[in-house]
Design an enzyme around this catalytic site. Structure first.
Site, PDB file in Angstrom:
ATOM      1  N   LYS A 272      49.423  33.665  34.371  1.00 25.60           N
ATOM      2  CA  LYS A 272      49.041  32.309  33.967  1.00 25.60           C
ATOM      3  C   LYS A 272      48.394  32.345  32.583  1.00 25.60           C
ATOM      4  O   LYS A 272      48.754  31.604  31.695  1.00 25.60           O
ATOM      5  CB  LYS A 272      48.070  31.732  35.015  1.00 25.60           C
ATOM      6  CG  LYS A 272      47.598  30.343  34.689  1.00 25.60           C
ATOM      7  CD  LYS A 272      46.767  29.764  35.813  1.00 25.60           C
ATOM      8  CE  LYS A 272      46.138  28.457  35.346  1.00 25.60           C
ATOM      9  NZ  LYS A 272      45.293  27.835  36.355  1.00 25.60           N
TER      10      LYS A 272
ATOM     11  N   GLU B 167      45.337  44.089  33.587  1.00 22.75           N
ATOM     12  CA  GLU B 167      46.277  44.907  34.362  1.00 22.75           C
ATOM     13  C   GLU B 167      47.722  44.529  34.035  1.00 22.75           C
ATOM     14  O   GLU B 167      48.569  45.382  33.774  1.00 22.75           O
ATOM     15  CB  GLU B 167      46.053  44.697  35.868  1.00 22.75           C
ATOM     16  CG  GLU B 167      44.714  45.172  36.388  1.00 22.75           C
ATOM     17  CD  GLU B 167      43.662  44.066  36.393  1.00 22.75           C
ATOM     18  OE1 GLU B 167      43.694  43.179  35.497  1.00 22.75           O
ATOM     19  OE2 GLU B 167      42.796  44.105  37.275  1.00 22.75           O
TER      20      GLU B 167
ATOM     21  N   GLY C  26      46.057  29.864  39.989  1.00 22.47           N
ATOM     22  CA  GLY C  26      46.841  31.098  40.160  1.00 22.47           C
ATOM     23  C   GLY C  26      47.268  31.331  41.600  1.00 22.47           C
ATOM     24  O   GLY C  26      48.435  31.584  41.895  1.00 22.47           O
ATOM     25  N   ARG C  27      46.323  31.208  42.521  1.00 24.04           N
ATOM     26  CA  ARG C  27      46.628  31.502  43.935  1.00 24.04           C
ATOM     27  C   ARG C  27      47.434  30.396  44.598  1.00 24.04           C
ATOM     28  O   ARG C  27      47.863  30.538  45.740  1.00 24.04           O
ATOM     29  CB  ARG C  27      45.335  31.790  44.697  1.00 24.04           C
ATOM     30  CG  ARG C  27      44.283  30.699  44.564  1.00 24.04           C
ATOM     31  CD  ARG C  27      42.925  31.204  45.040  1.00 24.04           C
ATOM     32  NE  ARG C  27      41.856  30.234  44.827  1.00 24.04           N
ATOM     33  CZ  ARG C  27      41.159  30.120  43.710  1.00 24.04           C
ATOM     34  NH1 ARG C  27      41.423  30.880  42.676  1.00 24.04           N
ATOM     35  NH2 ARG C  27      40.173  29.229  43.609  1.00 24.04           N
TER      36      ARG C  27
ATOM     37  N   GLU D 264      39.337  33.719  47.677  1.00 24.81           N
ATOM     38  CA  GLU D 264      39.024  33.383  46.281  1.00 24.81           C
ATOM     39  C   GLU D 264      38.666  31.896  46.190  1.00 24.81           C
ATOM     40  O   GLU D 264      37.906  31.490  45.326  1.00 24.81           O
ATOM     41  CB  GLU D 264      40.218  33.723  45.370  1.00 24.81           C
ATOM     42  CG  GLU D 264      39.836  33.808  43.902  1.00 24.81           C
ATOM     43  CD  GLU D 264      40.913  34.448  43.023  1.00 24.81           C
ATOM     44  OE1 GLU D 264      40.838  35.653  42.746  1.00 24.81           O
ATOM     45  OE2 GLU D 264      41.835  33.734  42.612  1.00 24.81           O
TER      46      GLU D 264
ATOM     47  N   HIS E 298      47.880  47.983  68.121  1.00 25.76           N
ATOM     48  CA  HIS E 298      47.622  49.415  68.237  1.00 25.76           C
ATOM     49  C   HIS E 298      46.650  49.885  67.166  1.00 25.76           C
ATOM     50  O   HIS E 298      46.561  51.089  66.894  1.00 25.76           O
ATOM     51  CB  HIS E 298      48.946  50.182  68.139  1.00 25.76           C
ATOM     52  CG  HIS E 298      49.879  49.811  69.260  1.00 25.76           C
ATOM     53  ND1 HIS E 298      49.833  50.433  70.483  1.00 25.76           N
ATOM     54  CD2 HIS E 298      50.817  48.839  69.347  1.00 25.76           C
ATOM     55  CE1 HIS E 298      50.745  49.876  71.276  1.00 25.76           C
ATOM     56  NE2 HIS E 298      51.342  48.906  70.610  1.00 25.76           N
TER      57      HIS E 298
ATOM     58  N   LYS F 168      35.119  42.069  35.662  1.00 23.63           N
ATOM     59  CA  LYS F 168      36.054  42.217  34.528  1.00 23.63           C
ATOM     60  C   LYS F 168      35.287  42.543  33.259  1.00 23.63           C
ATOM     61  O   LYS F 168      35.690  43.412  32.487  1.00 23.63           O
ATOM     62  CB  LYS F 168      36.817  40.894  34.299  1.00 23.63           C
ATOM     63  CG  LYS F 168      37.934  40.613  35.273  1.00 23.63           C
ATOM     64  CD  LYS F 168      38.709  39.375  34.810  1.00 23.63           C
ATOM     65  CE  LYS F 168      39.552  38.780  35.921  1.00 23.63           C
ATOM     66  NZ  LYS F 168      40.122  37.474  35.594  1.00 23.63           N
TER      67      LYS F 168
HETATM   68  O1  F6P Z   1      41.635  37.812  39.971  1.00 21.33           O
HETATM   69  C1  F6P Z   1      41.376  36.724  39.177  1.00 21.33           C
HETATM   70  C2  F6P Z   1      42.581  35.982  38.742  1.00 21.33           C
HETATM   71  O2  F6P Z   1      42.197  35.125  37.726  1.00 21.33           O
HETATM   72  C3  F6P Z   1      43.284  35.240  39.868  1.00 21.33           C
HETATM   73  O3  F6P Z   1      42.721  34.019  40.131  1.00 21.33           O
HETATM   74  C4  F6P Z   1      44.666  35.166  39.339  1.00 21.33           C
HETATM   75  O4  F6P Z   1      45.567  34.846  40.353  1.00 21.33           O
HETATM   76  C5  F6P Z   1      44.845  36.546  38.791  1.00 21.33           C
HETATM   77  O5  F6P Z   1      43.591  36.863  38.229  1.00 21.33           O
HETATM   78  C6  F6P Z   1      45.932  36.727  37.793  1.00 21.33           C
HETATM   79  O6  F6P Z   1      45.756  35.926  36.660  1.00 21.33           O
HETATM   80  P1  F6P Z   1      46.929  35.660  35.623  1.00 21.33           P
HETATM   81  O7  F6P Z   1      48.027  34.970  36.327  1.00 21.33           O
HETATM   82  O8  F6P Z   1      46.309  34.814  34.552  1.00 21.33           O
HETATM   83  O9  F6P Z   1      47.373  36.990  35.090  1.00 21.33           O
END
Ligand code: F6P
Length: 568
Positions: free
Chosen positions: A213, A219, A273-274, A360, A391, A516
């Protein structure tokens, strides 16, 4: 209730608090013997049957929960969401994931502008692009068709699409459309994740979809740069244009990264995002794998629940009932966890996805107005498909802590198996457990029953099951793209209902920021120590000690600036 007052100060909340004792006195065995009560605790909508008769609740409880919903202005809050008001006040955003799956001719406004045409413009672009890739009209740098896709993203840019992909994989129709194609996900910044993803893939026939987003997530951007290197070292830097596309709200950063903006698929800041699986975040990779027509059915399923959620009266409203019952379990009965137990291997990624959607969203410590809360919000979600979970952790659920459970079953298996001579089909075997477990939890087994069975005296307490453990069951007619969309939307809206009642902002996530920013400080230190030999400074004793140990023990990593990709 004034908008800044806390829900726990209302008469309706206090009434429920006072009601807890009555409920705790009544065993589920007793509640279950009242057929009229059980009959009233079944709800059917669009082929889905919800049975919530095994909740530790009476019809009176439900009435009181409905009063609580009114005190929390639940209806108004739902309407404000659908009307595109900026209910995510700490980020000054509206919350319109429902617009992502709205029919083409519907009108959903954000800031006075109907956003549905924008949504469909992107959906049409995805349809066109995915058809070109799937048909071989869009080819890679060496002229070969792109049959494999790696979606790079994390959190909401990963878990929802992974859930839907996993659920569709064995659906006969979806599997037919996916023949000869692969969809993989790269989420973790751990280089092992890249190493595990690329074996068996040929850069010449692979398309990388970078999903973020913000297009700033550490990452995802490092993984995207790693795969850009994987492609350009094999095919030359010019190949990136043909082998990498992006999904983002930040098209400026997409272009800066080196991806042609024409190959970027937009979404909007009013999609959390979620809550983004129905945007290009999920629709693009899933359409590349299964074709747009299948994914459109998924969107339709979600949309059906959206309309139901928006219009059904509370007592007949699936997400509202589920949300209110969760509030009852967490805030009144004091059960902070929830187990998500799908009796379908295809739903194995439901719990990990709902973990993010729910935890979240609702793991907050202050009200939407910033007032510290004297009550806990959110649930600790976890789960595994049945029967695997049986199990593993069911021991604790049956005889240890009380964990309200969601049992999710499917009438028709995606892949039925019948064996001659077996008592039942393989799916019936699975479903025998789906039906048995909720009753085992509700009724338990008394010492008297055990004595009658001649269980030795010294084992009676060990073999006793207290019962009175709440659960609910959701029975889906089948597990196709449409039903998967329904299930997703039910959980999304249920989480929103809980947040609306608790009076929190379910749509921000400030809690992920601190870690972060501390990682940024460590990253700078690692660079300075490795490249310039600088001492570890500015951390507490414990972090300094372990950081030093880490640096000393890995002193053999290359000092010079170089590129090394996984050797697998
Ligand atoms: O973990 C935090 C967060 O901002 C989530 O809310 C989001 O889904 C994820 O990181 C990934 O963010 P992006 O889509 O901006 O890479």
């Amino acid at each position: 209730m004034a908008s800044s007052a806390l829900i726990c100060e209302t008469e309706q909340w206090k009434d429920l608090k006072a009601h807890v004792d009555d409920i705790k006195k009544t065993h589920l065995r007793e509640l279950m013997s009242d057929t009229n009560r059980c009959q009233s605790m079944m709800l059917e909508f669009d082929g889905i049957l919800l049975d919530y008769s095994r909740q530790c609740a009476t019809l009176d409880t439900l009435n009181k929960l409905k009063n609580l919903a009114e005190a929390a202005h639940l209806k108004e809050k739902i309407n404000r969401m659908f009307n595109g008001e900026r209910i995510n006040s700490t980020e000054n955003r509206s919350v319109l994931h429902v617009a992502l799956r709205a029919p083409r001719d519907s009108v959903i406004n954000s800031d006075g502008k109907n956003v549905v045409p924008d949504v469909w413009q992107v959906l049409d672009k995805i349809k066109d692009f995915s058809e070109r890739v799937r048909s071989g009209a869009w080819v890679g740098a060496t002229g070969k068709a792109l049959k494999d896709v790696i979606a790079v993203g994390i959190g909401g840019s990963f878990l929802g699409p992974l859930f839907v992909h996993t659920a569709l994989q064995t659906d006969a129709e979806a599997a037919e459309f996916a023949k000869g194609r692969q969809l993989r996900f790269l989420a973790n910044v751990d280089p092992i994740d890249v190493a595990r993803n690329i074996p068996g893939l040929n850069p010449e026939t692979t398309l990388v979809v970078v999903v973020s987003k913000t297009f700033t997530t550490a990452e995802t951007m490092l993984n995207a740069r790693t795969l850009r290197e994987w492609i350009s070292s094999a095919l030359g830097p010019q190949a990136v244009a043909k082998h990498m596309v992006a999904v983002s709200t930040n098209l400026t950063l997409v272009e800066k990264f080196g991806i042609d903006p024409n190959n970027a698929f937009a979404f909007w800041d009013w999609v959390g995002g979620r809550y983004s699986v129905c945007s290009a975040v999920g629709v693009l990779p899933l359409s590349l794998q299964y074709g747009f027509a299948v994914v459109e059915k998924f969107l339709k399923g979600a949309s059906s629940i959206d309309q139901h959620f928006h219009s059904a009266p509370f007592e007949k409203n699936l997400p509202v009932l589920l949300g209110l019952l969760s509030v009852w379990n967490v805030s009144f009965l004091g059960y902070p966890a929830r187990a998500i137990l799908p009796y379908s291997q295809a739903l194995e990624k439901l719990a990990p996805h709902i973990q993010q959607v729910s935890m979240e969203s609702n793991g907050k410590g202050v009200s939407i107005d910033g007032v510290p809360l004297p009550y806990e919000t959110g649930e600790i979600d976890f789960g595994e498909p049945g029967t695997n979970g049986q199990h593993s952790f069911y021991q604790l659920i049956h005889q240890g802590r009380v964990i309200p459970c969601d049992f999710i079953g499917v009438v028709k298996s995606q892949q039925p198996v019948y064996l001659k001579g077996e008592l039942v089909s393989n799916h019936d075997e699975l479903m025998s457990n789906f039906f048995a477990q909720p009753d085992a939890l509700a009724y338990g087994k008394s010492p008297e029953q055990l004595l009658k069975e001649n269980v030795p005296e010294q084992l009676i307490t060990h073999k006793t099951f207290s019962g009175n453990r709440p659960s609910l069951s959701i029975l889906l007619p089948s597990l196709n793209a449409y039903n998967i969309g329904q299930l997703l939307a039910i959980y999304e809206h249920r989480v929103a209902v809980e947040g609306f009642v608790w009076g929190i902002n379910s749509f921000d996530q400030w809690g992920v920021e601190l870690g972060k920013s501390l990682a940024t400080q460590v990253r700078k230190q690692l660079h300075a120590s490795r490249k310039k030999g600088e001492a570890v400074e500015g951390f507490n004793f414990s972090t300094t000690t372990v950081l030093k140990r880490y640096l000393e023990a890995s002193a053999d990593v290359p000092k010079e600036d170089c590129t090394i990709l996984p050797k697998m």
